[in-house]
Design an enzyme around this catalytic site. Structure first.
Site, PDB file in Angstrom:
ATOM      1  N   HIS A  38       0.906  -0.883   0.036  1.00  0.00           N
ATOM      2  CA  HIS A  38      -0.126  -0.345   0.213  1.00  0.00           C
ATOM      3  C   HIS A  38       0.811   1.226  -0.292  1.00  0.00           C
ATOM      4  O   HIS A  38       1.903   1.599   0.719  1.00  0.00           O
ATOM      5  CB  HIS A  38      -1.174   0.078   1.163  1.00  0.00           C
ATOM      6  CG  HIS A  38      -1.706  -1.402   1.147  1.00  0.00           C
ATOM      7  ND1 HIS A  38      -3.073  -0.783   0.443  1.00  0.00           N
ATOM      8  CD2 HIS A  38      -2.413  -2.257   1.544  1.00  0.00           C
ATOM      9  CE1 HIS A  38      -3.770  -1.696   0.096  1.00  0.00           C
ATOM     10  NE2 HIS A  38      -3.867  -2.179   1.697  1.00  0.00           N
ATOM     11  N   GLY A 106      -6.631  -5.252  -6.199  1.00  0.00           N
ATOM     12  CA  GLY A 106      -7.032  -3.198  -5.590  1.00  0.00           C
ATOM     13  C   GLY A 106      -8.669  -3.230  -5.428  1.00  0.00           C
ATOM     14  O   GLY A 106      -9.323  -3.616  -5.414  1.00  0.00           O
ATOM     15  N   GLU A 109      -9.694   2.771  -2.527  1.00  0.00           N
ATOM     16  CA  GLU A 109      -9.658   3.614  -3.752  1.00  0.00           C
ATOM     17  C   GLU A 109      -9.373   5.186  -3.476  1.00  0.00           C
ATOM     18  O   GLU A 109      -9.091   5.322  -4.407  1.00  0.00           O
ATOM     19  CB  GLU A 109     -11.281   3.933  -4.212  1.00  0.00           C
ATOM     20  CG  GLU A 109     -12.159   5.054  -5.520  1.00  0.00           C
ATOM     21  CD  GLU A 109     -13.378   5.209  -5.420  1.00  0.00           C
ATOM     22  OE1 GLU A 109     -13.404   5.376  -6.112  1.00  0.00           O
ATOM     23  OE2 GLU A 109     -13.953   4.242  -5.150  1.00  0.00           O
TER      24      GLU A 109
END
Length: 309
Positions: A38, A106, A109
């Site tokens: 991330h 994924g 957002e």
């Protein structure tokens, strides 16, 4: 049952912080060190800033000796599959064949918006993930002096040379996880070496394992070829003072952690791990959120690993 340490560096960690944890894990006898992939923190301010997962793992490949290394999980939206296959194979070579690739569609957002990464709808993200798996595994298994092509909607590949060689024969092991009812189990059955149930209850983990076993049978694959694993946040303490201090350090409530993670005394944790084993789990990723508390790793290794490791 084997145990791996799992970190979340986007919450705030330098390479040196991660190296200290990895070396402590290696010294204590854990099987592996994994990190999230991330770029944006999910709470707090994220200082001192994000680190790239595969650059970090390249460093750890040279700075550790024994640990398995990998991601839980790389987002397919982050990278093109050809360069990702090259990067992961390169890190595998650097480590002497100790790398594993966790990869998913994924989901975060805001992270994509923060770093200018496209975030298509969920159907397209899974379409891209499926193509990425085809490309990555295709490149890893193409013999030298041959070429690989892929007629894809998102990632067409034309005559890529068979030179993307991981140190591990056949390529780097792939980890797929998630609670999707159809496409996730199917992709795991087709491409994965391991299926991971992350932060789910014992009962839900068992249901997910049964679902992926069913997908294996549909795809005529032996379900026993697939490693089944779980990921759980760790908070161990054999006295209430230690337990509450460690829970407070990660801004969690002890009772909530007991219900939704691996928290409590050694006996409580051993009992819960036994229940995960009963539903099929043979590997556990221990999410360690306070990277400064290296004694936490040592306490678990001293008290729990001898019973279940």
């Amino acid at each position: 049952m084997d145990f791996r340490i799992f970190t979340e560096p986007q919450q705030g960690a330098t390479y040196d912080d991660l190296l200290a944890v990895a070396r402590a894990a290696e010294d204590a006898g854990y099987d592996g060190f994994f990190r999230s992939d991330h770029y944006l923190h999910m709470s707090g301010d994220g200082a001192p800033g994000p680190t790239d997962a595969w650059i970090t793992l390249a460093g750890l490949a040279r700075d550790t000796q024994r640990l398995r290394l990998g991601t839980l999980v790389t987002a397919a939206t982050f990278r093109l599959p050809g360069p990702l296959a090259v990067a992961v194979a390169g890190v595998d070579q650097m480590s002497g064949g100790r790398v594993e690739l966790g990869i998913g569609a994924g989901w975060f957002e805001a992270e994509h918006a923060a770093y200018g990464i496209d975030f298509p709808d969920v159907r397209e993200r899974f379409d891209r993930l499926e193509e990425q798996l085809a490309v990555i595994t295709g490149l890893w298994t193409t013999p030298r002096n041959e070429t690989f092509s892929h007629d894809g909607s998102h990632y067409p590949i034309v005559d890529a040379p068979g030179l993307v060689a991981a140190a591990q024969p056949g390529g780097v092991p792939i980890i797929i996880g998630g609670s999707g009812k159809r496409r996730t189990p199917s992709l795991a059955a087709r491409y994965a070496d391991e299926f991971n149930a992350a932060f789910d209850s014992v009962e839900t983990s068992g249901e997910l394992f049964a679902r992926v076993h069913g997908a294996c049978e549909e795809h005529r694959r032996d379900p026993d070829e697939l490693v089944l694993s779980v990921a759980q946040v760790l908070c161990v303490g054999n006295d209430e003072t230690t337990l509450r201090r460690r829970a407070a350090a990660i801004s969690r409530d002890v009772d909530e952690l007991r219900a939704n993670g691996l928290a409590g005394s050694t006996d409580e944790i051993v009992d819960k791990l036994g229940r995960f084993a009963e539903v099929g789990a043979t590997r556990v990723y221990l999410q360690v959120l306070d990277l400064a508390d290296l004694d936490h790793l040592e306490d678990f290794a001293a008290d729990v690993l001898p019973q279940l490791g």
